[in-house]
Design an enzyme around this catalytic site. Sequence first.
Site, PDB file in Angstrom:
ATOM      1  N   PRO A 349       0.827  -1.218   0.000  1.00 55.22           N
ATOM      2  CA  PRO A 349       0.000   0.000   0.000  1.00 55.22           C
ATOM      3  C   PRO A 349       0.855   1.260   0.000  1.00 55.22           C
ATOM      4  CG  PRO A 349      -0.726  -1.552   1.697  1.00 55.22           C
ATOM      5  CD  PRO A 349       0.575  -2.062   1.182  1.00 55.22           C
ATOM      6  N   VAL A 351       2.335   2.963  -2.543  1.00 51.23           N
ATOM      7  CA  VAL A 351       3.472   3.150  -3.453  1.00 51.23           C
ATOM      8  C   VAL A 351       3.059   3.794  -4.776  1.00 51.23           C
ATOM      9  CG1 VAL A 351       4.863   1.303  -2.454  1.00 51.23           C
ATOM     10  CG2 VAL A 351       3.261   0.770  -4.293  1.00 51.23           C
ATOM     11  N   SER A 670      12.135 -18.725   3.203  1.00 52.92           N
ATOM     12  CA  SER A 670      13.332 -17.923   2.957  1.00 52.92           C
ATOM     13  C   SER A 670      14.145 -17.624   4.213  1.00 52.92           C
ATOM     14  CB  SER A 670      12.956 -16.597   2.274  1.00 52.92           C
ATOM     15  OG  SER A 670      12.150 -15.819   3.123  1.00 52.92           O
ATOM     16  N   LYS A 713      13.500  -6.992   0.086  1.00 56.04           N
ATOM     17  CA  LYS A 713      14.334  -7.412   1.208  1.00 56.04           C
ATOM     18  C   LYS A 713      15.635  -6.607   1.273  1.00 56.04           C
ATOM     19  CE  LYS A 713      12.518 -12.142   1.261  1.00 56.04           C
ATOM     20  NZ  LYS A 713      12.786 -13.569   1.018  1.00 56.04           N
TER      21      LYS A 713
END
Length: 791
Positions: A349, A351, A670, A713
């Site tokens: 949200p 962007v 991950s 990340k």
Amino acid sequence: MEKIVPIIPIRDGIIFPHTDSVLTFGRPKSLSALESSFRHERIVCFVLQKNPRLNDPTADELYSVGTLSRIERMIRTDGEINAQVRGLSRVKILSYEDHASYLLAKVIEMQDETEDTAEIKALCNHLINEFRRAMNLGKPADFLVFMNIMSETSPSELSNLISSVLDLKPQDKQALLEETNVKIRLEKITEFLARELKVLELERKIASKTQERFEKGAREAMLRERLKTIEKELGEEDGSETKELLLKVKEAKMPEDVEEKAKKEIKKLAQMNQFNPEAGYIRNYLDWLVVLPWGRKSDNNVDIKAAEKILDEDHYGLKKIKERIVEYLAVHKLAGKTKGPILCFVGPPGVGKTSIGKSIARALGRKFVRVSLGGIRDEAEIRGHRRTYVGALPGRIIQGIKDADTKNPVFMLDEIDKVGTDFRGDPSSALLEALDPEQNNQFSDHYLEAPFDLSDVMFVTTANVLDTIPPALRDRLEIIHFAGYTQDEKFHIASDYLLKKQMEAHGLKQTQVAIRNEAVKYLIERYTREAGVRSLERQIAALFRKVAKMVAEGKQAKTIVAPQNVNTFLGPAKYSSTIAEKKDEVGMSTGLAWTEAGGDILFIEVALMSGKGSLILTGQLGDVMKESAQAAMSYIRSRAEALGLSDKFYQKLDVHIHVPEGAVPKDGPSAGIAITTAIASALTKIPVRRTVGMTGEITLRGRVLEIGGVKEKVIAAHRAGLKTVILPKDNKKDLEDVPKEVLKDLRFVFVQHMDEVLSLAFTKPLSKPKTEEVVSISRPLLHASQPRPAD
């Protein structure tokens, strides 16, 4: 003169002197009093009850003034008596006498106080005239009463007669009965009658308007029928409405099959009575057909340079999206006609996914339509309702096309990942046809029952995640990922867009407030922690509100906002400047995670306790993450000797793995290498470097596998103040999307095996095993700089 007479209570009526009334009685005491009186003098006293709901009122529950009356005649029926009575005079009840069957009381007549004056005569004449007016307005009254009022009567008798027919509450009538002064009584009656006349006049006015409307409708219907007959005789069967609709159909430039269908509906309407409910449905349907832009298009702006300029004016960054729009323009310029692309903007949200849609429309010179799909569960919202239903309408897509008034708008379907499904159908399945370039030139809406060409529409969809979008629908979308903004990008967005926007919104001028660049950066670092810029805009708005208050209170000096005084406007900083650990810790590693709000870092904590070899997992971990932890533990056990651990170390230890922020659900593979590193650190007592962040999936053989969300990340690692990022070797290609300023500040190490991760993450090398003998499942430790044997 005093008398003892039977008392008969009345629930809600008053018998006035000089008036005749017919009453029905059914209560036992009333029947006894009537029969007893009828056998003797036929004189009774009627008294109003204070509470009409009481069936057997006592003396205290009756008014003290009543009407002495004569029973003229009486008819007995089953359990009831109908009696004609005539009021004689007002009486006041002095006392009640003992009697078993009914109420008995001593009463005295009340004499009227009257004078023969001109004022009383004028009052009487006025009342007679007003009553005549009321009768003309439709007031119901007995004819004999009307004749008595119109004849010459005394003022007292006139007041009693008019009081008996006034529409008053029982309490008001009782007040008139108790009033012995004739002049005052006439004045009160005049007031009550004037009020009733107003009500009658309003009723007459309302009835007159209703009648006029009815007569007008009937007249119009009759004239229309006559007009149809005349036109039929002249051979002109098409009426004015029909001609008008046919003209609109011709002007709409519909496809041949749709035009033929519209003409059939017009013919059906012409043969139908206008009062037939079906006629209204057909008119609505035809109105929708003629207003749709079957042939109207916006002229495309094919000036590529101008389009690029518009996109850059409205949004900072977003290079891929801008390139895609420019490519579309270039192809359209060369090929002439191209099928509209179906773009899907996916990202956290705030962007700019929704706002870029408006910029695309402005750059292309087209109309912009936005439809929010969040929470939609009914298929009819997309495809429309069938015309058989009352209140049926086309679906959201056709409604949007109608609002745009052009068949090639930029059509944004917002929040496509939040479409639901229930017993009313699956809206996402209904979107398949609209969002397929090979099919949407014949899009079928249930209400229109005619194909509409959507191939010229440029569809843009937005979503926060792709997981909830059905595979069949996802396959039709050209997906463009929006990553979270870096701090440098946020600074430019705030400086170039948000500050100007909020300054105008708060009525401030540059002569009244200035925010230094350092203050904007401080605001981004210490007051927001998000992927987008919504929270940043809220903080800027809060700051400007404080300044606006100061200006409104009369402060003349210009307000300068610097890092040192930001907290005076917004309070203490919400976040520290870096969120990496302060020192190297044993049993703790820093992982990198992807969330809907962008990237984030997470800490993996491991604690060892005496036990029986249990693996404890906490922090609201999902099934996949739990399996990663189990795989990590199995890998550590298989590498026990290489790590300097005894083969049976796990038998007397419980390993507790915890990921902080336990209220937040976490899942995914991950974090595998981060979990493995934290367990190995706790067992070997070697600290993990606090400036190293890592992400990657681990296998039982120690291989590090590729993961997703690299850009988010890496940006999160940069924002958190990390210096080194360990990534799977197969993810090296994903760094192309990472902003250059982030790449410049970070060191990246690409690994293929867990041994390389440990050598990079630990602050000192692992101690060598005591013997050179290695179990067949194990392999020697490798550093990132050493080659690793093939698996």
